[in-house]
Motif scaffolding. Structure first.
Motif, PDB file in Angstrom:
ATOM      1  N   THR A 191       0.838  -1.202   0.000  1.00 45.71           N
ATOM      2  CA  THR A 191       0.000   0.000   0.000  1.00 45.71           C
ATOM      3  C   THR A 191       0.872   1.250   0.000  1.00 45.71           C
ATOM      4  O   THR A 191       2.063   1.211   0.317  1.00 45.71           O
ATOM      5  N   ASP A 248      -8.584   5.833   2.894  1.00 49.36           N
ATOM      6  CA  ASP A 248      -8.798   4.902   1.791  1.00 49.36           C
ATOM      7  C   ASP A 248      -7.677   5.026   0.755  1.00 49.36           C
ATOM      8  O   ASP A 248      -7.174   4.029   0.246  1.00 49.36           O
ATOM      9  N   SER A 252      -4.526   2.258  -0.233  1.00 47.82           N
ATOM     10  CA  SER A 252      -4.715   1.623  -1.539  1.00 47.82           C
ATOM     11  C   SER A 252      -3.369   1.187  -2.103  1.00 47.82           C
ATOM     12  O   SER A 252      -2.310   1.663  -1.693  1.00 47.82           O
TER      13      SER A 252
END
Length: 185
Positions: free
Chosen positions: A17, A144, A148
Motif C-alpha cells: 500500500t 482509503d 490503496s
C-alpha cells in the motif's frame, strides 16, 4: 550507530500500500546490504548490519503507523541514542509518485506517524526521507487512498523511488544530509 526506521503498517493486509513505502524502502535496504530482518523487539521488526562502514539498525515498527513513535522512542532510549542518530523513511501524499524529499528537520506535515515520533522523542530535528506516493484525488477519503495499492502503471516508478531512497540512505551515512538533499531533492 544509525537507526534507519521505515514507517508502515504490519500484516499482509497492508503490504504494497501507499502508506507502507517506508517498509518497502527498509526491505530494499536490507536486501541490498544483506541485513536480516529477524529480531522482534521494542515493538519492532529489527535487523542490524553495516552500511558504508557504519553500524546500522533497520527498524520497522509493528505498532501500526499512528503509534510509530512508541517503538522508535523506546529504541533511542534503550540504546542511548539521540535524534541525530535517526533517519526515518515514509510516504508523502504531497509529492508526486517517484519523487523524494530529504530533510534534516521539519514539522509532521499532517503525517500521523511522524507526529507520534515527534511526541515520543521530543524534537522535530531528525533526518527524514519522504517518498512520494501521489496526491489524493479530490473527493477521495484520505485513509482509503493511503491504504490503496499502486496501479500496474505506477509500480515501475515506485520501485525506482524505493531504490533511490536506499541510495539516499547511503549518501546520508557517507557524506551527510546536505549532500543527500543536493543529490536527490
Amino acid at each position: 550507530m544509525k537507526v534507519i526506521a521505515g514507517l508502515g503498517n504490519p500484516t499482509k493486509k497492508y503490504e504494497g500500500t501507499r502508506h507502507n513505502m517506508g517498509f518497502s524502502a527498509i526491505y530494499q535496504i536490507a536486501d541490498r546490504y544483506n541485513i536480516k530482518m529477524n529480531i522482534l523487539n521494542h515493538k519492532a521488526l529489527i535487523g542490524t548490519g553495516i552500511i558504508a562502514g557504519e553500524k546500522v539498525m533497520l527498524v520497522m515498527p509493528q505498532t501500526f503507523m499512528n503509534l510509530s513513535g512508541e517503538s522508535i522512542g523506546e529504541i533511542l532510549r534503550y540504546y542511548k541514542l539521540t535524534p541525530e542518530d535517526l533517519i526515518v523513511l515514509y510516504d508523502d501524499i504531497d509529492l508526486d509518485i517517484g519523487k523524494l524529499r530529504i530533510r534534516a528537520k521539519g514539522s509532521a506535515g499532517g503525517h500521523n506517524g511522524i507526529k507520534n515520533i515527534i511526541a515520543h522523542i521530543g524534537t522535530t530535528e531528525f533526518d527524514r526521507v519522504r517518498i512520494g506516493v501521489g496526491h489524493k484525488p479530490e473527493g477521495r477519503d484520505l485513509a482509503d487512498y493511503v491504504l490503496s495499492r499502486f496501479s500496474s502503471e505506477e509500480l515501475p516508478v515506485v520501485r525506482d523511488s524505493v531504490s533511490k531512497a536506499a541510495d539516499a540512505i547511503e549518501v546520508i551515512i557517507t557524506t551527510g544530509i546536505d549532500a543527500a538533499m543536493n543529490k536527490f531533492n
